[in-house]
Every structure is written in C-alpha cells, then in structure tokens.
Design a protein around this motif. Structure first.
Motif, PDB file in Angstrom:
ATOM      1  N   ARG A  29      -4.089   6.333  15.080  1.00 28.23           N
ATOM      2  CA  ARG A  29      -3.410   5.288  15.859  1.00 28.23           C
ATOM      3  C   ARG A  29      -4.142   3.948  15.724  1.00 28.23           C
ATOM      4  O   ARG A  29      -3.523   2.895  15.617  1.00 28.23           O
ATOM      5  N   GLU A  30      -5.470   3.994  15.719  1.00 31.12           N
ATOM      6  CA  GLU A  30      -6.280   2.785  15.590  1.00 31.12           C
ATOM      7  C   GLU A  30      -6.079   2.134  14.210  1.00 31.12           C
ATOM      8  O   GLU A  30      -5.900   0.915  14.106  1.00 31.12           O
ATOM      9  N   LEU A  31      -6.088   2.945  13.170  1.00 30.13           N
ATOM     10  CA  LEU A  31      -5.895   2.417  11.818  1.00 30.13           C
ATOM     11  C   LEU A  31      -4.488   1.844  11.668  1.00 30.13           C
ATOM     12  O   LEU A  31      -4.309   0.779  11.063  1.00 30.13           O
ATOM     13  N   GLU A  32      -3.522   2.522  12.228  1.00 29.57           N
ATOM     14  CA  GLU A  32      -2.150   2.017  12.186  1.00 29.57           C
ATOM     15  C   GLU A  32      -2.068   0.642  12.857  1.00 29.57           C
ATOM     16  O   GLU A  32      -1.480  -0.293  12.316  1.00 29.57           O
ATOM     17  N   ARG A  33      -2.681   0.518  14.036  1.00 29.51           N
ATOM     18  CA  ARG A  33      -2.665  -0.764  14.753  1.00 29.51           C
ATOM     19  C   ARG A  33      -3.318  -1.864  13.921  1.00 29.51           C
ATOM     20  O   ARG A  33      -2.783  -2.967  13.800  1.00 29.51           O
ATOM     21  N   LYS A  34      -4.472  -1.560  13.317  1.00 33.63           N
ATOM     22  CA  LYS A  34      -5.175  -2.573  12.515  1.00 33.63           C
ATOM     23  C   LYS A  34      -4.324  -3.023  11.323  1.00 33.63           C
ATOM     24  O   LYS A  34      -4.277  -4.214  11.001  1.00 33.63           O
ATOM     25  N   LEU A  35      -3.680  -2.089  10.676  1.00 35.20           N
ATOM     26  CA  LEU A  35      -2.853  -2.439   9.518  1.00 35.20           C
ATOM     27  C   LEU A  35      -1.609  -3.219   9.948  1.00 35.20           C
ATOM     28  O   LEU A  35      -1.219  -4.195   9.293  1.00 35.20           O
ATOM     29  N   ARG A  36      -1.017  -2.808  11.060  1.00 36.06           N
ATOM     30  CA  ARG A  36       0.168  -3.531  11.565  1.00 36.06           C
ATOM     31  C   ARG A  36      -0.220  -4.941  12.002  1.00 36.06           C
ATOM     32  O   ARG A  36       0.540  -5.889  11.787  1.00 36.06           O
ATOM     33  N   ASP A  37      -1.417  -5.072  12.610  1.00 33.13           N
ATOM     34  CA  ASP A  37      -1.882  -6.401  13.040  1.00 33.13           C
ATOM     35  C   ASP A  37      -2.086  -7.339  11.853  1.00 33.13           C
ATOM     36  O   ASP A  37      -2.051  -8.553  11.997  1.00 33.13           O
ATOM     37  N   ARG A  38      -2.308  -6.768  10.667  1.00 33.95           N
ATOM     38  CA  ARG A  38      -2.470  -7.581   9.454  1.00 33.95           C
ATOM     39  C   ARG A  38      -1.120  -8.041   8.904  1.00 33.95           C
ATOM     40  O   ARG A  38      -1.061  -8.768   7.930  1.00 33.95           O
ATOM     41  N   GLY A  39      -0.041  -7.552   9.511  1.00 40.90           N
ATOM     42  CA  GLY A  39       1.283  -8.003   9.122  1.00 40.90           C
ATOM     43  C   GLY A  39       2.034  -7.067   8.197  1.00 40.90           C
ATOM     44  O   GLY A  39       3.118  -7.402   7.725  1.00 40.90           O
ATOM     45  N   TYR A  40       1.467  -5.901   7.917  1.00 42.15           N
ATOM     46  CA  TYR A  40       2.161  -4.949   7.051  1.00 42.15           C
ATOM     47  C   TYR A  40       3.350  -4.337   7.791  1.00 42.15           C
ATOM     48  O   TYR A  40       3.315  -4.136   9.002  1.00 42.15           O
ATOM     49  N   ALA A  41       4.388  -4.018   7.056  1.00 43.29           N
ATOM     50  CA  ALA A  41       5.612  -3.450   7.630  1.00 43.29           C
ATOM     51  C   ALA A  41       5.343  -2.042   8.173  1.00 43.29           C
ATOM     52  O   ALA A  41       4.566  -1.271   7.603  1.00 43.29           O
ATOM     53  N   ALA A  42       6.004  -1.721   9.272  1.00 46.28           N
ATOM     54  CA  ALA A  42       5.784  -0.450   9.966  1.00 46.28           C
ATOM     55  C   ALA A  42       6.037   0.757   9.070  1.00 46.28           C
ATOM     56  O   ALA A  42       5.238   1.706   9.058  1.00 46.28           O
ATOM     57  N   ASP A  43       7.139   0.739   8.310  1.00 45.92           N
ATOM     58  CA  ASP A  43       7.448   1.897   7.469  1.00 45.92           C
ATOM     59  C   ASP A  43       6.447   2.039   6.325  1.00 45.92           C
ATOM     60  O   ASP A  43       6.071   3.151   5.947  1.00 45.92           O
ATOM     61  N   THR A  44       5.953   0.932   5.803  1.00 48.13           N
ATOM     62  CA  THR A  44       4.951   0.972   4.738  1.00 48.13           C
ATOM     63  C   THR A  44       3.632   1.503   5.274  1.00 48.13           C
ATOM     64  O   THR A  44       2.973   2.327   4.627  1.00 48.13           O
ATOM     65  N   VAL A  45       3.257   1.065   6.470  1.00 53.69           N
ATOM     66  CA  VAL A  45       2.031   1.549   7.109  1.00 53.69           C
ATOM     67  C   VAL A  45       2.136   3.052   7.363  1.00 53.69           C
ATOM     68  O   VAL A  45       1.195   3.809   7.068  1.00 53.69           O
ATOM     69  N   SER A  46       3.268   3.498   7.880  1.00 50.40           N
ATOM     70  CA  SER A  46       3.458   4.927   8.152  1.00 50.40           C
ATOM     71  C   SER A  46       3.318   5.764   6.885  1.00 50.40           C
ATOM     72  O   SER A  46       2.675   6.819   6.892  1.00 50.40           O
ATOM     73  N   GLU A  47       3.910   5.289   5.814  1.00 52.74           N
ATOM     74  CA  GLU A  47       3.836   6.012   4.544  1.00 52.74           C
ATOM     75  C   GLU A  47       2.403   6.037   4.005  1.00 52.74           C
ATOM     76  O   GLU A  47       1.921   7.064   3.511  1.00 52.74           O
TER      77      GLU A  47
END
Length: 153
Positions: A29-47
């Motif tokens: 969850r923490e890594l997902e938040r950090k990547l999303r905060d960088r502006g990456y798209a949610a579906d790309t981050v999930s994959e």
C-alpha cells in the motif's frame, strides 16, 4: 508529452518501484501511494505492483518481519507493532507470523523500557504507578507485560 508520468508504461513504473525497494522494504500500500503520488496512472501502478509481487521483489511478509524486528529493537510492544502494521495494510496472517518469529521476551522488554525511563525503583504511589502504566501502554505493551514490569524482580 513524453515526460508525463501518467503516460508511463508498466516497465517504467516497475523500475521506479525497484529503486524505492532498493532503499528499504515497503508495504504494498505504501509503495502504491508513493508511485501514485509521482503521477503514475492507477492501472499502470497496479500492474507494476503485481509484477513486483509475482517476482518476489515486493512482499508483505518480508515487510512485516523487517518492521516488527525494527520496532521491537526500539522497545515497542506487541500491541503497538500489530496496530501499526494493520494501519499499513498488512494482513493479519503476516502480522501474526512476523510477531511469532520474533524472539522477544515482551515482559522483559517492558521492564527495560520502564527502567530506562523511570529508573530502577518501582513506583511507590498509585499516581506514579498509573503514570508508568500509561507510558508502557503508549509503547504498546499489553496488560500482562505491564503488570510484570511493575512487579519486583
């Protein structure tokens, strides 16, 4: 615009995740938040996270073990460690396993924290006993460990 993080592909997001994981373990969850905060798209981050988990580069159990060990070494109790891992989105099974694998005498740890903070003498008034009890509760020790810490050795 080629530099827009929202347009990044999975491999770019994955590489960014690997760079973050190289520094220290992260909860998913923490890594997902950090990547999303960088502006990456949610579906790309999930994959990308799914790839990292599949390749065992991102692991809830490894994170839980590392976190629990680190916090126990700092003198925190089982209750607090469990609560903090739950807040970080770690599953109960991983939390229980991480705590079980720790070789910690929680009562002795509570005694050591009490002595470090208040000195070797046990509390001689009800008010002081309550103060030391609150301190140990805030550190995350359960009632059995606190009682043991407040008894003469």
């Amino acid at each position: 615009m080629a530099d827009d993080p929202a347009d990044a592909d999975v491999s770019t997001v994955r590489e960014h995740g690997i760079k973050l994981l190289a520094r220290r373990e992260h909860a998913p969850r923490e890594l997902e938040r950090k990547l999303r905060d960088r502006g990456y798209a949610a579906d790309t981050v999930s994959e990308a996270l799914a790839d990292l988990i599949r390749d065992d580069l991102l692991s809830e159990s490894r994170y839980a073990e590392s976190f629990a060990r680190q916090r126990a070494e700092r003198g925190q109790g089982r209750v607090r460690i469990q609560a903090e891992l739950t807040q970080r989105g770690i599953g109960d099974g991983h939390i229980e396993q991480a705590l079980a694998e720790l070789d910690v005498d929680w009562a002795a740890s509570a005694r050591a924290q009490r002595r470090k903070r208040f000195g070797p003498d046990l509390p001689d008034t009800l008010r002081e006993r309550a103060r030391q009890t609150r301190f140990l509760q805030q550190r995350g020790f359960d009632s059995d460990d606190i009682r043991a810490a407040l008894r003469s050795e």
